[in-house]
Design a protein around this motif. Sequence first.
Motif, PDB file in Angstrom:
ATOM      1  N   ILE A   1       0.810  -1.293   0.045  1.00 52.13           N
ATOM      2  CA  ILE A   1      -0.120   0.104   0.099  1.00 52.13           C
ATOM      3  C   ILE A   1       0.757   1.200   0.017  1.00 52.13           C
ATOM      4  O   ILE A   1       0.262   2.279   0.065  1.00 52.13           O
ATOM      5  CB  ILE A   1      -1.125   0.122   1.128  1.00 52.13           C
ATOM      6  N   GLY A   2       2.215   1.238   0.056  1.00 55.31           N
ATOM      7  CA  GLY A   2       2.893   2.570   0.196  1.00 55.31           C
ATOM      8  C   GLY A   2       2.613   3.213  -0.959  1.00 55.31           C
ATOM      9  O   GLY A   2       2.526   4.539  -0.834  1.00 55.31           O
ATOM     10  N   PHE A   3       2.564   2.803  -2.227  1.00 53.55           N
ATOM     11  CA  PHE A   3       2.406   3.547  -3.435  1.00 53.55           C
ATOM     12  C   PHE A   3       0.941   4.539  -3.389  1.00 53.55           C
ATOM     13  O   PHE A   3       1.121   5.426  -3.866  1.00 53.55           O
ATOM     14  CB  PHE A   3       2.305   2.831  -4.767  1.00 53.55           C
ATOM     15  N   LEU A   4       0.226   4.011  -2.491  1.00 50.49           N
ATOM     16  CA  LEU A   4      -1.473   4.877  -2.408  1.00 50.49           C
ATOM     17  C   LEU A   4      -0.701   6.175  -1.830  1.00 50.49           C
ATOM     18  O   LEU A   4      -1.273   6.883  -2.057  1.00 50.49           O
ATOM     19  CB  LEU A   4      -2.179   3.814  -1.867  1.00 50.49           C
ATOM     20  N   PHE A   5      -0.031   6.099  -1.041  1.00 54.49           N
ATOM     21  CA  PHE A   5       0.509   7.442  -0.269  1.00 54.49           C
ATOM     22  C   PHE A   5       1.216   8.153  -0.825  1.00 54.49           C
ATOM     23  O   PHE A   5       1.426   9.457  -0.930  1.00 54.49           O
ATOM     24  CB  PHE A   5       1.106   7.027   1.261  1.00 54.49           C
ATOM     25  N   THR A   6       2.617   7.563  -1.594  1.00 56.55           N
ATOM     26  CA  THR A   6       3.636   8.239  -2.126  1.00 56.55           C
ATOM     27  C   THR A   6       3.441   8.817  -3.688  1.00 56.55           C
ATOM     28  O   THR A   6       3.380   9.642  -4.067  1.00 56.55           O
ATOM     29  CB  THR A   6       4.843   7.405  -2.184  1.00 56.55           C
ATOM     30  N   ASP A   7       2.705   7.658  -4.564  1.00 56.27           N
ATOM     31  CA  ASP A   7       2.517   7.755  -6.000  1.00 56.27           C
ATOM     32  C   ASP A   7       1.219   8.388  -6.264  1.00 56.27           C
ATOM     33  O   ASP A   7       0.914   9.003  -7.298  1.00 56.27           O
ATOM     34  CB  ASP A   7       2.925   6.553  -6.755  1.00 56.27           C
ATOM     35  N   VAL A   8       0.235   7.886  -5.354  1.00 58.51           N
ATOM     36  CA  VAL A   8      -1.313   8.481  -5.749  1.00 58.51           C
ATOM     37  C   VAL A   8      -1.619   9.673  -5.034  1.00 58.51           C
ATOM     38  O   VAL A   8      -2.007  10.608  -5.703  1.00 58.51           O
ATOM     39  CB  VAL A   8      -2.261   7.140  -5.617  1.00 58.51           C
ATOM     40  N   ALA A   9      -1.705   9.574  -3.698  1.00 58.77           N
ATOM     41  CA  ALA A   9      -2.019  10.688  -2.975  1.00 58.77           C
ATOM     42  C   ALA A   9      -0.884  11.687  -2.754  1.00 58.77           C
ATOM     43  O   ALA A   9      -1.241  12.986  -2.439  1.00 58.77           O
ATOM     44  CB  ALA A   9      -2.450  10.058  -1.625  1.00 58.77           C
ATOM     45  N   HIS A  10       0.172  11.473  -2.888  1.00 61.52           N
ATOM     46  CA  HIS A  10       1.314  12.232  -2.791  1.00 61.52           C
ATOM     47  C   HIS A  10       1.222  13.048  -1.421  1.00 61.52           C
ATOM     48  O   HIS A  10       1.136  14.220  -1.501  1.00 61.52           O
ATOM     49  CB  HIS A  10       1.457  13.294  -4.172  1.00 61.52           C
ATOM     50  N   VAL A  11       1.201  12.290  -0.393  1.00 66.56           N
ATOM     51  CA  VAL A  11       1.311  12.848   0.916  1.00 66.56           C
ATOM     52  C   VAL A  11       2.243  13.729   1.199  1.00 66.56           C
ATOM     53  O   VAL A  11       3.463  13.423   1.055  1.00 66.56           O
ATOM     54  CB  VAL A  11       1.099  11.629   1.857  1.00 66.56           C
ATOM     55  N   ASN A  12       1.924  14.666   1.665  1.00 67.09           N
ATOM     56  CA  ASN A  12       2.949  15.625   2.245  1.00 67.09           C
ATOM     57  C   ASN A  12       3.200  15.399   3.832  1.00 67.09           C
ATOM     58  O   ASN A  12       2.387  15.681   4.607  1.00 67.09           O
ATOM     59  CB  ASN A  12       2.481  17.244   2.094  1.00 67.09           C
ATOM     60  N   TRP A  13       4.057  14.679   3.836  1.00 68.03           N
ATOM     61  CA  TRP A  13       4.440  14.164   5.402  1.00 68.03           C
ATOM     62  C   TRP A  13       4.409  15.199   6.519  1.00 68.03           C
ATOM     63  O   TRP A  13       4.125  14.848   7.558  1.00 68.03           O
ATOM     64  CB  TRP A  13       5.577  13.101   5.390  1.00 68.03           C
TER      65      TRP A  13
END
Length: 124
Positions: free
Chosen positions: A28-40
């Motif tokens: 599921i990492g890609f959902l946060f990094t590549d899809v949602a582009h989460v600003n941590w």
Amino acid sequence: MRSDIQNRTDIILLVDTFYDKIKTDPVIGFLFTDVAHVNWESHLPRMYDFWENILFYTGNFEGNPMQKHKKLHHKHPLTIQHFHHWNKLFNETVDELFQGPKAEEIKERAMHISSVMQIKTLAG
């Protein structure tokens, strides 16, 4: 022996440890990094507030997580497997760091929130 979750400092440790796993997770990492582009830098403090409010009723969280997840679902379909994997990682992280009534409560609350989010998100 691990201690129970007692305060915001413990919440921060839990959230940071959990999302460190998420960022590199093959499922599921890609959902946060590549899809949602989460600003941590902005996301993590919101998650501290969210979980602190969930566990200690601080009232310090404002937002609509359901809406955010529905938007994400429209960008890339979320699946039951995604939600189950998120729960698995969350529970493992809690168990690695803590034990006690609050640790059990946060896992139960996370499972409930995830179930409701799953039903509402996947339903459209």
